[in-house]
Write an enzyme that holds these catalytic residues in place. Structure first.
Site, PDB file in Angstrom:
ATOM      1  CD1 TRP A  28      51.665   6.037 -29.422  1.00  0.00           C
ATOM      2  CD2 TRP A  28      51.257   4.994 -27.498  1.00  0.00           C
ATOM      3  NE1 TRP A  28      52.446   6.625 -28.360  1.00  0.00           N
ATOM      4  CE2 TRP A  28      52.396   5.718 -27.383  1.00  0.00           C
ATOM      5  CE3 TRP A  28      51.041   3.988 -26.410  1.00  0.00           C
ATOM      6  CZ2 TRP A  28      53.076   5.761 -26.361  1.00  0.00           C
ATOM      7  CZ3 TRP A  28      51.928   4.144 -25.356  1.00  0.00           C
ATOM      8  CH2 TRP A  28      53.024   5.043 -25.233  1.00  0.00           C
ATOM      9  CG  HIS A  29      49.791   0.896 -25.420  1.00  0.00           C
ATOM     10  ND1 HIS A  29      48.770   1.713 -25.522  1.00  0.00           N
ATOM     11  CD2 HIS A  29      50.378   1.037 -24.130  1.00  0.00           C
ATOM     12  CE1 HIS A  29      48.421   2.466 -24.476  1.00  0.00           C
ATOM     13  NE2 HIS A  29      49.308   1.983 -23.504  1.00  0.00           N
ATOM     14  N   GLY A  30      51.601  -0.984 -29.310  1.00  0.00           N
ATOM     15  CA  GLY A  30      52.287  -1.907 -30.061  1.00  0.00           C
ATOM     16  C   GLY A  30      51.733  -2.287 -31.312  1.00  0.00           C
ATOM     17  CG  PHE A  43      54.785   0.063 -25.839  1.00  0.00           C
ATOM     18  CD1 PHE A  43      54.767  -0.817 -26.765  1.00  0.00           C
ATOM     19  CD2 PHE A  43      54.550  -0.073 -24.372  1.00  0.00           C
ATOM     20  CE1 PHE A  43      54.209  -2.237 -26.184  1.00  0.00           C
ATOM     21  CE2 PHE A  43      53.854  -1.337 -24.195  1.00  0.00           C
ATOM     22  CZ  PHE A  43      53.760  -2.231 -24.849  1.00  0.00           C
TER      23      PHE A  43
END
Length: 450
Positions: free
Chosen positions: A301-303, A450
């Site tokens: 999810w962060h990248g 993000f």
């Protein structure tokens, strides 16, 4: 004083705020809002299980599909090409020239929680599209959270609000506190961390340790500073956002750290991924798999980079041993329970901070190989030497944990209602001067990507 006008004003302000970055992506957030509003409305009208599952599939596929295309399409294509080349096969797949919309991960999860809660029967659908669109796009927390649940934020758009002087005054103090953490702490640490991480191959281990510490405080000051600014700004409209950070670097275990860091995201993954996977109810092996899946997805999810995936997996592995123990009744503040030993608390907090900082190296590095190279050199190349320079900056960042410790029973570092007025204003003016003095090199918030 009219509710519709209040919400319409906030909606216009939020769309102007978001469109100022790139007006083309207004259609994206409007489309996502419309789909979830209509799906929620239909879910409230039908009790047929098959229809409800179909509606849930529509919202999941739409929101996650948009997120996958804009954020992960090129990542998986490039990873697939690398795999083909590594086994000697030709690769001629192409990537798309896409711009990642700011905040798409945040508002996607916010709208998903709305429809999922309606599907579960824990929330009633909204009938006010203006209020709902304002809830999705509320500008203070739109691009970097906190990720709000409809049960907390949407309900505040469904009733009239009046200006609250005392709440607004506290909001301004929290904005000032957030600016201090961002401009003074995070940006100072960020400049130093950039220099050390970029030249790590030529530096001693002690300097690399210093770089890891600088980045740990950079990302904390940067992200929690934004959350404070967002929460404080919302208070000006008599809107209360959820607390997103609760003194995480005083945590005495990885479990406690993740209960205090980016609380809105951690609780989202707990409620909408970990528990639906089975949580801890099907034996330790299944529980271990659920924990690792949740942390790995959180990393993704962060990248769109394997460094984030590995960062999530590593945190999951470190979190896992404590997850098997019976959850303790954590105090509202770190070390708030009188039965714990102060020395034990300090040692456990130091070990936890060290583990978290090692994980942050993977988050900060461009590749997993570079992160391992950084850690290996940090351990083997004169790790006990005295680092040169940065003494004034180290003293500066010590101000943050000191203030947080003395204010640990408060909601933010500048909450001082019980102090004399002359003391409060002396502190406020001091912070303003320090912020303006350090406001020379503007740096983008880390979580905007993000």
């Amino acid at each position: 004083k009219n509710l519709m006008v209040q919400n319409a004003l906030l909606l216009c302000a939020s769309y102007t705020f978001y469109g100022w970055w790139d007006w083309r992506f207004l259609s994206l957030i409007a489309f996502s809002s419309l789909i979830d509003f209509l799906v929620g409305y239909q879910l409230g009208k039908t009790n047929r299980a098959s229809s409800r599952r179909l509606l849930l599939f529509v919202t999941l596929s739409t929101n996650l599909g948009l997120l996958a295309v804009f954020k992960y399409f090129n990542f998986f294509i490039e990873s697939f090409e690398t795999l083909l080349v590594s086994i000697g096969l030709p690769s001629n797949t192409g990537t798309l020239d896409l711009i990642l919309p700011v905040g798409i991960s945040f508002y996607t999860f916010q709208t998903l929680s709305y429809t999922i809660d309606i599907y579960r029967g824990t929330l009633k659908p909204s009938r006010d599209w203006v209020g709902f669109f304002a809830f999705v796009s509320f500008f203070p927390q739109l691009v970097a959270g906190p990720i709000e649940r409809a049960s907390n934020l949407l309900c505040q758009f469904e009733k009239p609000r009046s200006f609250d002087f005392h709440l607004a005054k506290d909001g301004l103090a929290q904005i000032l506190w957030g600016l201090f953490k961002k401009v003074v702490i995070a940006d100072t640490c960020g400049r130093n961390a950039d220099v050390i991480f970029q030249g790590y191959a030529e530096l001693d281990g002690s300097m690399l340790l210093l770089g890891a510490i600088f980045f740990s405080f950079q990302i904390y000051g940067d992200f929690s500073g934004y959350s404070d600014i967002a929460i404080g700004t919302a208070k000006l409209f008599n809107i209360k956002l959820s607390r997103n950070f609760s003194l995480p670097y005083f945590s005495r275990s990885m479990g406690e750290f993740w209960a205090r860091w980016h609380i809105s995201l951690s609780s989202w993954f707990r409620d909408y991924l970990y528990i639906p996977l089975g949580g801890s109810y099907h034996g330790r092996l299944r529980q271990s798999a659920n924990v690792l899946i949740t942390f790995t997805v959180s990393g993704l999810w962060h990248g769109a980079n394997w460094t984030f995936v590995f960062w999530g997996l590593l945190n999951g592995l470190l979190y896992l041993p404590g997850s098997f123990r019976k959850a303790s009744n954590r105090s509202r503040v770190p070390a708030g329970d009188v039965h714990s030993s102060p020395i034990s608390n300090v040692i456990r907090a130091g070990v936890t901070f060290g583990l978290v900082s090692i994980c942050w190296i993977f988050f900060r590095s461009d590749t997993i190989t570079a992160a391992f190279g950084y850690i290996f050199r940090m351990i083997t190349e004169n790790p006990f030497s005295v680092p040169t320079g940065y003494k004034s900056d180290l003293l500066l960042i010590l101000v943050l944990p000191l203030i947080e410790w003395f204010q640990r029973f408060k909601k933010h570092g500048l909450q001082m209602d019980e102090k004399p007025v002359y003391f409060r204003w002396a502190v406020y003016y001091t912070f303003v001067v320090v912020i303006l003095k350090n406001y020379s090199d503007q740096r983008v918030f880390i979580y905007f990507q993000f």
